[in-house]
Scaffold this active site. Structure first.
Site, PDB file in Angstrom:
ATOM      1  N   HIS A  87       0.818  -1.221   0.000  1.00 60.67           N
ATOM      2  CA  HIS A  87       0.000   0.000   0.000  1.00 60.67           C
ATOM      3  C   HIS A  87       0.851   1.269   0.000  1.00 60.67           C
ATOM      4  CE1 HIS A  87      -3.684   2.271   0.831  1.00 60.67           C
ATOM      5  NE2 HIS A  87      -3.027   2.930   1.764  1.00 60.67           N
TER       6      HIS A  87
ATOM      7  N   TYR B 245      -4.205   0.196  -7.898  1.00 63.64           N
ATOM      8  CA  TYR B 245      -5.347  -0.545  -8.440  1.00 63.64           C
ATOM      9  C   TYR B 245      -4.852  -1.378  -9.617  1.00 63.64           C
ATOM     10  CZ  TYR B 245      -8.646   2.323  -5.714  1.00 63.64           C
ATOM     11  OH  TYR B 245      -9.356   2.927  -4.709  1.00 63.64           O
TER      12      TYR B 245
HETATM   13  C1  LIG Z   1     -10.182  -4.612   0.000  1.00 63.74           C
HETATM   14  C2  LIG Z   1      -9.181  -3.663  -0.587  1.00 63.74           C
HETATM   15  C3  LIG Z   1      -9.263  -2.314  -0.277  1.00 63.74           C
HETATM   16  C4  LIG Z   1      -8.333  -1.411  -0.784  1.00 63.74           C
HETATM   17  N1  LIG Z   1      -8.440  -0.089  -0.446  1.00 63.74           N
HETATM   18  C5  LIG Z   1      -7.507   0.783  -0.871  1.00 63.74           C
HETATM   19  C6  LIG Z   1      -7.536   2.143  -0.470  1.00 63.74           C
HETATM   20  O1  LIG Z   1      -8.436   2.575   0.258  1.00 63.74           O
HETATM   21  N2  LIG Z   1      -6.553   2.962  -0.907  1.00 63.74           N
HETATM   22  C7  LIG Z   1      -5.552   2.516  -1.722  1.00 63.74           C
HETATM   23  O2  LIG Z   1      -4.653   3.289  -2.059  1.00 63.74           O
HETATM   24  N3  LIG Z   1      -5.514   1.234  -2.124  1.00 63.74           N
HETATM   25  C8  LIG Z   1      -6.452   0.357  -1.713  1.00 63.74           C
HETATM   26  N4  LIG Z   1      -6.384  -0.934  -2.116  1.00 63.74           N
HETATM   27  C9  LIG Z   1      -5.295  -1.352  -2.999  1.00 63.74           C
HETATM   28  C10 LIG Z   1      -4.058  -1.655  -2.161  1.00 63.74           C
HETATM   29  O3  LIG Z   1      -3.479  -0.465  -1.683  1.00 63.74           O
HETATM   30  C11 LIG Z   1      -3.021  -2.362  -3.016  1.00 63.74           C
HETATM   31  O4  LIG Z   1      -3.556  -3.575  -3.479  1.00 63.74           O
HETATM   32  C12 LIG Z   1      -1.742  -2.626  -2.217  1.00 63.74           C
HETATM   33  O5  LIG Z   1      -0.708  -2.903  -3.101  1.00 63.74           O
HETATM   34  C13 LIG Z   1      -1.923  -3.756  -1.254  1.00 63.74           C
HETATM   35  O6  LIG Z   1      -0.812  -3.905  -0.423  1.00 63.74           O
HETATM   36  P1  LIG Z   1      -0.556  -5.341   0.263  1.00 63.74           P
HETATM   37  O7  LIG Z   1       0.711  -5.287   0.980  1.00 63.74           O
HETATM   38  O8  LIG Z   1      -1.793  -5.743   1.004  1.00 63.74           O
HETATM   39  O9  LIG Z   1      -0.518  -6.244  -1.033  1.00 63.74           O
HETATM   40  P2  LIG Z   1       0.465  -7.359  -1.605  1.00 63.74           P
HETATM   41  O10 LIG Z   1      -0.420  -8.158  -2.503  1.00 63.74           O
HETATM   42  O11 LIG Z   1       1.185  -8.061  -0.544  1.00 63.74           O
HETATM   43  O12 LIG Z   1       1.485  -6.515  -2.467  1.00 63.74           O
HETATM   44  C14 LIG Z   1       1.114  -5.668  -3.521  1.00 63.74           C
HETATM   45  C15 LIG Z   1       2.328  -5.354  -4.386  1.00 63.74           C
HETATM   46  O13 LIG Z   1       3.348  -4.777  -3.591  1.00 63.74           O
HETATM   47  C16 LIG Z   1       4.509  -5.607  -3.570  1.00 63.74           C
HETATM   48  N5  LIG Z   1       5.011  -5.646  -2.193  1.00 63.74           N
HETATM   49  C17 LIG Z   1       4.324  -6.038  -1.106  1.00 63.74           C
HETATM   50  N6  LIG Z   1       5.090  -5.940  -0.015  1.00 63.74           N
HETATM   51  C18 LIG Z   1       6.295  -5.479  -0.417  1.00 63.74           C
HETATM   52  C19 LIG Z   1       7.494  -5.190   0.262  1.00 63.74           C
HETATM   53  N7  LIG Z   1       7.605  -5.361   1.577  1.00 63.74           N
HETATM   54  N8  LIG Z   1       8.550  -4.758  -0.449  1.00 63.74           N
HETATM   55  C20 LIG Z   1       8.447  -4.584  -1.788  1.00 63.74           C
HETATM   56  N9  LIG Z   1       7.325  -4.847  -2.486  1.00 63.74           N
HETATM   57  C21 LIG Z   1       6.247  -5.291  -1.809  1.00 63.74           C
HETATM   58  C22 LIG Z   1       4.021  -6.961  -4.020  1.00 63.74           C
HETATM   59  O14 LIG Z   1       5.076  -7.740  -4.554  1.00 63.74           O
HETATM   60  C23 LIG Z   1       2.958  -6.595  -5.010  1.00 63.74           C
HETATM   61  O15 LIG Z   1       3.543  -6.241  -6.237  1.00 63.74           O
HETATM   62  C24 LIG Z   1      -7.307  -1.869  -1.627  1.00 63.74           C
HETATM   63  C25 LIG Z   1      -7.240  -3.215  -1.962  1.00 63.74           C
HETATM   64  C26 LIG Z   1      -8.159  -4.117  -1.449  1.00 63.74           C
HETATM   65  C27 LIG Z   1      -8.084  -5.567  -1.820  1.00 63.74           C
END
Ligand SMILES: Cc1cc2nc3c(=O)[nH]c(=O)nc-3n(C[C@H](O)[C@H](O)[C@H](O)COP(=O)(O)OP(=O)(O)OC[C@H]3O[C@@H](n4cnc5c(N)ncnc54)[C@H](O)[C@@H]3O)c2cc1C
Ligand SMILES: *[C@@H]1O[C@H](CO)[C@@H](O)[C@H](O)[C@H]1NC(C)=O
Ligand SMILES: *[C@@H]1O[C@H](CO)[C@@H](O)[C@H](O)[C@H]1NC(C)=O
Ligand SMILES: *[C@@H]1O[C@H](CO)[C@@H](O)[C@H](O)[C@H]1NC(C)=O
Ligand SMILES: *[C@@H]1O[C@H](CO)[C@@H](O)[C@H](O)[C@H]1NC(C)=O
Ligand SMILES: *[C@@H]1O[C@H](CO)[C@@H](O)[C@H](O)[C@H]1NC(C)=O
Ligand SMILES: *[C@@H]1O[C@H](CO)[C@@H](O)[C@H](O)[C@H]1NC(C)=O
Ligand SMILES: *[C@@H]1O[C@H](CO)[C@@H](O)[C@H](O)[C@H]1NC(C)=O
Ligand SMILES: *[C@@H]1O[C@H](CO)[C@@H](O)[C@H](O)[C@H]1NC(C)=O
Length: 536
Positions: A186, A477
């Site tokens: 995020h 997204y």
């Molecule tokens: C229910 C839901 C609600 C959401 N609401 C919002 C919102 O309100 N605002 C908004 O901006 N976005 C929102 N999103 C989108 C969200 O911000 C992105 O999907 C974000 O990338 C998710 O982060 P994660 O760590 O959970 O995902 P992951 O699936 O773990 O990672 C997403 C991406 O980031 C990379 N990544 C993860 N961790 C690391 C790390 N430590 N170092 C380097 N790369 C890494 C992964 O390899 C992948 O490419 C939402 C998504 C969902 C499913």
């Protein structure tokens, strides 16, 4: 030389070939896998044994570890590619070992923090791969004196909000609405929420970071330098390294905030009100954020009708809100009885559809309220859509029925921050971002095709009303319809297609930094930042 196996979509239907590839994949994987594990073990520090973090498919917990952070059921099928190993890092040294050994053995690494990637990019790949899973690294250290916090990548937004709340009732952080989203993806991908008109994005409030680079070195802002620090504030972490933690500036919020959710159907003048919303939402008091959702419901006459729902956070009390609304947006007809005054932490729950009064510690739950199959897309609106345009959109929404459009207003602080300050380029000149959302519960590829088709159709219908050249999109997204990088010899031209949409003019600088810090393109995925082709 990289030994990646690429599977063009056309080949997927050619079963015998697929089978052959799968067999050679499995045997080559088990061969590399042994020496990879050996490498991991040989890099283990006695004080932090890495063996406790390794899950191979023969381990009874492998499936549950894999499934624990799958947040889109499209990628929870028996045919979804599985990692041949999951490394659930327990210590920074495990991340370093993973990078060093994967680099040495030329293995594709997927990094997962919260698993909310809309396209499963953090835990699915078309080539043999393993997952570096960050969920164990989720400590949060808040220093109230400096109003800052160190937050590890595996923490969820809900944990961040809750830990801030424990220390102060008048602080918060501008990040996403859904509490189970992970910090790692995020923050590195931008991160927006309902305080963005007041405080900007998460990345606008990050002041330091720790990352493991391609050589396995643990760096902070000072040692990584300002270019790389810039890149991992919106350009996506996964192209540049493994983000271990971010240092954030927490922000002040009033003791009392006000929320409301008001819906209007077409026979309640939804079109006129939406039309007006477009003229005020990005110009209102920065303390006011009014999200608009357009969807389809059953009308009283049994026919489908359009509905506009206005969901609001106001950083102030309801009297002040009512006076702002009366002056700027009387068309909505907001009444005091529509409003709820509450604390900031409760407003987070309200926004994610918990009833007010729910215990605050539900924010510590890492399990989402529900899981569905889903597809998302995004667009940017630069100028208000005409009433005729809105009528067309309602017609299309009703025709397609299942796809909803969420408009998040920009302006305020978002319009003040220069487009080059971080990789996230969508600043001044944007009225709102649209999210296309479709969720479904039916299992089967034909249903997936059906629902994805609906979103693509709506996206096509929306063309006249949204940004063009490029048609911009929000990197968090993730939408593989915008292009897929096979990371072969065309990597740069493939990457440019989606890169310009996500990053506009900042794409160039991201490529330059990428080429400097990871010239071998070790940190790659379906939509990573490519390196410059040779000779450019
Ligand atoms: C229910 C839901 C609600 C959401 N609401 C919002 C919102 O309100 N605002 C908004 O901006 N976005 C929102 N999103 C989108 C969200 O911000 C992105 O999907 C974000 O990338 C998710 O982060 P994660 O760590 O959970 O995902 P992951 O699936 O773990 O990672 C997403 C991406 O980031 C990379 N990544 C993860 N961790 C690391 C790390 N430590 N170092 C380097 N790369 C890494 C992964 O390899 C992948 O490419 C939402 C998504 C969902 C499913
Ligand atoms: C599975 O792997 C974990 C982590 O390495 C280990 O603690 C556990 O004992 C293993 N379980 C089985 C059944 O092999
Ligand atoms: C994911 O798939 C597994 C295996 O089919 C299944 O047991 C599990 O219930 C699924 N998860 C969800 C949330 O549906
Ligand atoms: C819709 O707008 C018209 C005039 O613009 C007004 O007369 C009518 O009362 C409104 N209806 C509702 C339900 O607000
Ligand atoms: C809407 O109407 C359809 C029939 O047209 C019905 O199947 C469906 O359950 C209704 N939905 C709701 C939420 O009432
Ligand atoms: C929300 O506000 C309404 C109207 O003022 C009030 O009736 C209701 O009790 C409030 N709900 C909560 C949970 O405070
Ligand atoms: C899917 O199922 C969940 C509960 O399991 C339900 O809340 C949701 O409304 C369903 N979604 C759709 C699109 O049918
Ligand atoms: C998908 O296939 C199932 C079973 O064959 C069928 O019942 C269903 O109607 C199909 N769905 C679509 C959208 O075609
Ligand atoms: C998707 O839409 C296209 C064009 O409208 C149509 O030809 C195709 O059959 C659709 N596919 C599915 C699975 O509905």
């Amino acid at each position: 030389m990289r030994t990646s196996v690429l599977l063009p979509a056309a080949m997927l239907s050619w079963l015998p070939v697929l089978l052959l590839i799968s067999i050679s994949w499995i045997s080559s994987v088990s061969a590399t896998s042994g020496s990879f594990i050996h490498c991991l073990l040989s890099h283990s520090q006695p004080s932090h044994p890495i063996s406790a973090a390794i899950y191979t498919p023969s381990n009874g917990s492998y499936s549950s570890v894999l499934q624990s952070y799958i947040r889109n059921l499209r990628f929870n099928t028996s045919t979804t590619r599985k990692p041949y190993l999951i490394l659930t890092a327990l210590h920074e040294s495990h991340i370093q070992a993973a990078v060093v050994c994967a680099h040495r053995h030329n293995l594709q690494m997927k990094i997962r923090s919260g698993g909310h990637d809309y396209e499963g990019v953090s835990y699915v790949a078309e080539v043999p791969f393993f997952i570096l899973d960050m969920f164990n690294l989720r400590s949060i250290h808040i220093d109230m004196e400096s109003e800052t916090a160190w937050v590890q990548a595996g923490a969820t937004l809900g944990e961040v909000y809750y830990r801030i709340y424990e220390k102060s009732k008048t602080h918060g952080f501008p990040a996403g609405v859904c509490p189970t989203v992970g910090v790692g993806g995020h923050f590195s991908g931008g991160g927006y929420g309902n305080m963005m008109r007041k405080y900007g994005l998460s990345v606008d409030n990050i002041i330091d970071a720790q990352i493991v680079d391609v050589k396995g070195k643990l760096l902070d802002r000072k040692s990584m330098g300002e270019d790389l620090f810039w890149a991992i504030r919106g350009g996506g972490g996964a192209s540049f390294g493994v983000v271990v933690s971010y240092k954030i500036k927490i922000v002040r919020v009033p003791k009392i905030v006000t929320v409301f959710r008001v819906a209007k159907t077409l026979d309640q003048n939804a079109t006129d009100i939406v039309y007006r919303w477009q003229h005020v939402a990005d110009k209102l008091d920065n303390n006011l954020f009014i999200r608009l959702i357009l969807d389809v419901v059953n009308g009283t006459d049994g026919q489908k009708t359009g509905r506009a729902t206005f969901i609001t956070l106001f950083l102030g009390d309801s009297d002040k809100l009512l006076s702002v609304m009366k002056k700027s947006f009387p068309e909505l007809g907001l009444k005091k009885s529509d409003c709820n005054e509450t604390s900031w932490v409760q407003s987070v729950l309200f926004w994610t559809n918990f009833p007010l009064g729910t215990a605050n510690d539900v924010l510590l739950s890492r399990t989402p309220q529900s899981l569905t199959y889903l597809k998302r897309k995004s667009d940017y609106v630069k100028k208000p859509i005409s009433k005729d345009g809105l009528e067309v959109i309602w017609k299309r929404l009703i025709e397609l029925q299942y796809v909803a459009l969420t408009f998040n207003p920009y302006g305020g602080r978002m319009a003040e921050i220069p487009a080059e300050e971080s990789p996230f380029p969508h600043r001044a000149g944007n009225l709102a971002k649209i999210q296309y959302a479709v969720n479904w519960n039916q299992t089967g590829q034909n249903w997936t095709d059906y629902y994805i088709n609906l979103t693509r159709k709506l996206y096509s219908y929306m063309t006249p009303y949204v940004s063009k050249n490029p048609r911009e999109a929000f990197f968090n997204y993730k939408d593989l319809d915008l292009g897929i990088n096979h990371n072969g010899k065309d990597s740069y031209s493939e990457g440019r297609v989606y890169g310009i949409k996500y990053f506009k003019g900042n794409f160039k600088r991201l490529v330059k930094i990428k080429t400097e810090v990871d010239p071998g393109n070790f940190f790659r995925n379906e939509q990573s930042i490519p390196i410059l082709p040779h000779g450019r």
